[in-house]
Write a protein that holds these residues in place. Structure first.
Motif, short mmCIF file in Angstrom:
data_model
loop_
_atom_site.label_atom_id
_atom_site.label_comp_id
_atom_site.label_asym_id
_atom_site.label_seq_id
_atom_site.Cartn_x
_atom_site.Cartn_y
_atom_site.Cartn_z
N PHE A 185 -0.87 16.70 -54.45
CA PHE A 185 -2.12 17.44 -54.18
C PHE A 185 -3.26 16.39 -53.62
CE2 PHE A 185 -6.44 17.95 -55.88
CZ PHE A 185 -6.85 19.16 -55.23
N TYR A 186 -3.27 15.20 -54.25
CA TYR A 186 -4.47 14.16 -53.99
C TYR A 186 -4.20 13.45 -52.51
CZ TYR A 186 -6.94 14.97 -58.35
OH TYR A 186 -7.78 15.35 -59.21
N LEU A 187 -2.79 13.42 -52.31
CA LEU A 187 -2.49 12.92 -50.97
C LEU A 187 -3.02 13.81 -49.87
CD1 LEU A 187 -0.79 10.62 -49.45
CD2 LEU A 187 1.14 12.23 -49.53
N TYR A 188 -2.91 15.23 -50.13
CA TYR A 188 -3.51 16.08 -49.15
C TYR A 188 -5.11 16.00 -49.14
CZ TYR A 188 0.87 18.55 -48.33
OH TYR A 188 2.45 18.76 -47.85
N TYR A 189 -5.57 15.65 -50.35
CA TYR A 189 -7.16 15.83 -50.46
C TYR A 189 -7.69 14.59 -50.10
CZ TYR A 189 -11.00 17.56 -53.51
OH TYR A 189 -12.30 18.18 -53.89
N PHE A 243 -2.58 26.07 -54.25
CA PHE A 243 -2.40 25.09 -53.17
C PHE A 243 -1.46 25.47 -52.19
CE2 PHE A 243 0.48 20.99 -52.45
CZ PHE A 243 -0.59 20.29 -51.79
N ILE A 244 -0.33 25.84 -52.43
CA ILE A 244 0.61 26.17 -51.40
C ILE A 244 -0.12 27.39 -50.49
CG2 ILE A 244 2.75 25.60 -52.19
CD1 ILE A 244 3.34 28.08 -53.32
N TRP A 245 -0.88 28.30 -51.42
CA TRP A 245 -1.54 29.53 -50.78
C TRP A 245 -2.41 29.06 -49.59
CZ3 TRP A 245 -3.87 33.61 -54.17
CH2 TRP A 245 -4.23 34.85 -53.50
N VAL A 246 -3.37 28.07 -49.86
CA VAL A 246 -4.52 27.75 -48.91
C VAL A 246 -3.82 26.84 -47.94
CG1 VAL A 246 -5.27 25.56 -50.23
CG2 VAL A 246 -6.76 26.75 -49.06
N ASN A 247 -2.56 26.25 -48.28
CA ASN A 247 -2.26 25.32 -47.08
C ASN A 247 -1.42 26.26 -46.09
OD1 ASN A 247 -2.19 22.34 -47.03
ND2 ASN A 247 -2.42 22.70 -49.18
N VAL A 248 -1.14 27.33 -46.40
CA VAL A 248 -0.43 28.32 -45.47
C VAL A 248 -1.59 29.22 -44.69
CG1 VAL A 248 0.90 30.32 -45.15
CG2 VAL A 248 1.74 28.64 -46.67
N ALA A 302 -12.64 23.30 -48.89
CA ALA A 302 -13.16 22.38 -49.67
C ALA A 302 -13.41 22.77 -51.03
CB ALA A 302 -14.42 21.86 -49.24
N LYS A 303 -13.77 24.01 -51.30
CA LYS A 303 -14.25 24.61 -52.59
C LYS A 303 -12.93 24.86 -53.24
CE LYS A 303 -16.84 26.12 -56.01
NZ LYS A 303 -17.47 25.29 -56.73
N VAL A 304 -11.99 25.35 -52.42
CA VAL A 304 -10.50 25.79 -53.25
C VAL A 304 -9.80 24.15 -53.62
CG1 VAL A 304 -8.37 26.40 -52.65
CG2 VAL A 304 -10.21 27.67 -51.95
N TYR A 305 -10.23 23.24 -52.98
CA TYR A 305 -9.51 22.17 -53.21
C TYR A 305 -10.30 21.58 -54.62
CZ TYR A 305 -5.94 20.78 -49.89
OH TYR A 305 -4.64 20.88 -49.22
N GLU A 306 -11.30 21.60 -54.76
CA GLU A 306 -12.18 21.16 -55.76
C GLU A 306 -11.84 22.19 -57.18
OE1 GLU A 306 -16.78 22.22 -57.66
OE2 GLU A 306 -16.55 21.62 -55.15
N LEU A 307 -11.61 23.42 -56.97
CA LEU A 307 -10.99 23.95 -58.12
C LEU A 307 -9.56 23.88 -58.47
CD1 LEU A 307 -12.65 27.49 -56.79
CD2 LEU A 307 -13.45 25.97 -58.84
N ILE A 308 -8.78 23.64 -57.59
CA ILE A 308 -7.42 23.14 -57.70
C ILE A 308 -7.39 21.66 -58.70
CG2 ILE A 308 -5.35 22.29 -56.78
CD1 ILE A 308 -5.65 24.14 -54.40
N ALA A 309 -8.27 20.83 -58.19
CA ALA A 309 -8.58 19.55 -58.89
C ALA A 309 -8.78 19.72 -60.33
CB ALA A 309 -9.64 18.48 -58.12
#
Length: 401
Positions: free
Chosen positions: A223-227, A141-146, A182-189
């Motif tokens: 996470f879901y706020l960002y999502y 999560f922090i990785w993809v947001n950077v 989008a795919k990274v967020y899907e896997l994080i979720a």
């Protein structure tokens, strides 16, 4: 006679090779076989990030401005970040080190998950599996947001994200594709939803440094706020905070009794502080030179944009002056004071640490307020914001104000 010597030599060589084989069959002392629950649980201590991005991201925000020539512009990382220039990679807290840290932490989580699977997913390691999944999710999560764009439901299926490793890497220099945001967020979720029900707080000897159930749900809120899944963000926030009056917000009045920055820092990061949900100990030099940076948070920014700025909840929060100090204009942060760990008493050398607070009761409340705004629940958002401001000696306000 020579033949006898040769035969004797062959016998000695054969014996040596046998001894060598027996030696190679023995695991070296520096290696650890993850064949027991306690070993895997200890490994997961190393699955939390040891470096966070504030050292190079903070100076790219509007929290920072030019303090003028009084401060020498001699810190290349500070200069590059402020002007959004490519990093030269010379600083401790730079992008390259952060990327490497994320890669390493995800690898540790994946090794734990693999070892748990090889042991047959025993019941006693169920909580460890949940913790590993949450560590992997949080680091990604922090990785993809950077290194990726902020999530956007309209564009993230095309925006370039990061690789998402789900097993230990065993090949050097293997090309791994970067997935879409989008795919990274899907896997994080997926990792979050699978991991949270597995967590057992009783497995931790020091819960504050781990993903407890509340800390995990606080992460899910963020996470879901960002999502852009506002309902899910509010749901998890409600599970952390409850639906009635919010308790355990940080009591700022206690800092009035403290006399120096060290006392403030230790009080802020106490493991028994009710407002703290999780602490992360990082190796960082970020705060060492804050008051000497030319480009930094200062009194002008504080008065116009941050804690001294006016608003419907009050004009000024003097209690926050206890958490910020001034050095000819630049503000430093006692709550993020460096803690130096001496590893060589004779040489007086060691490791610099900064303790970060990724999840607190206060932050979850503010995240819920934002989710409520996005859900058009403006009265609920005003109620949450009022609770936060009143706890900081400010005023309550309604949505109409």
């Amino acid at each position: 006679m020579k033949r006898l010597y040769r035969m004797a030599g062959l016998c000695l060589l054969a014996g040596a090779l046998g001894s060598c084989n027996r030696y190679l069959d023995t695991m070296p002392d520096t290696r650890t076989e993850l064949n027991r629950a306690d070993k895997i649980e200890r490994l997961l201590v190393s699955a939390y990030p040891t470096l966070l991005p504030m050292g190079f991201t903070e100076n790219r925000t509007d929290n920072v401005e030019d303090n003028g020539r009084l401060f020498e512009d001699n810190h290349i990382g500070n200069h590059e970040a402020f002007f959004w220039e490519p990093s030269s990679g010379t600083a401790w807290d730079d992008e390259t080190n952060f990327w490497s840290t994320c890669y390493s932490m995800v690898g540790t989580a994946n090794q734990a998950l693999k070892s748990i699977e090889e042991l047959g997913n025993p019941k006693e390691l169920e909580s460890a599996r949940g913790e590993a999944l949450l560590c992997r999710a949080y680091t990604n999560f922090i990785w993809v947001n950077v290194f990726g764009q902020a999530y956007n439901g309209r564009t993230s299926d095309k925006d370039l994200g990061i690789p998402y490793f789900t097993k230990p890497e065993t090949k050097l220099e293997r090309a791994v594709p970067r997935l879409s945001v989008a795919k990274v967020y899907e896997l994080i979720a997926k990792d979050i939803e699978e991991g949270i029900p597995l967590i057992n707080d009783d497995r931790y000897s020091k819960p504050i440094f781990h993903f407890t159930t509340r800390a995990a749900k606080a992460f899910a809120t963020q996470f879901y706020l960002y999502y852009e899944k506002w309902d899910k963000a509010k749901q998890y926030a409600d599970e952390v905070l409850g639906t009635g009056a919010v308790s355990n917000l940080r009591d700022m009045s206690k800092y009035d009794k403290l006399t120096n920055a060290d006392e403030i820092c230790h009080a802020y990061i106490r493991d028994d502080e009710p407002a703290n949900l999780m602490l992360i100990v990082t190796r960082s030099l970020w705060v060492r030179a804050l008051t000497s940076y030319r480009y930094a948070h200062n009194g002008h920014v504080a008065s116009t944009q941050t804690y001294r700025s006016p608003g419907p909840w009050g004009r000024y929060f003097p209690v926050y002056d206890r958490l910020f100090g001034s050095n000819n204009g630049a503000l430093y942060y006692p709550k993020y004071r460096e803690l130096f760990e001496i590893t060589d008493v004779v040489a007086r050398t060691g490791q610099p640490h900064v303790v970060a607070l990724p999840f607190t009761v206060d932050r979850v409340l503010l995240w819920r307020a934002e989710a409520r705004v996005m859900l058009s629940d403006f009265d609920g958002a005003a109620s949450d914001l009022s609770a936060w401001y009143v706890s900081k000696k400010g005023q309550a306000a309604t949505a109409q104000q």
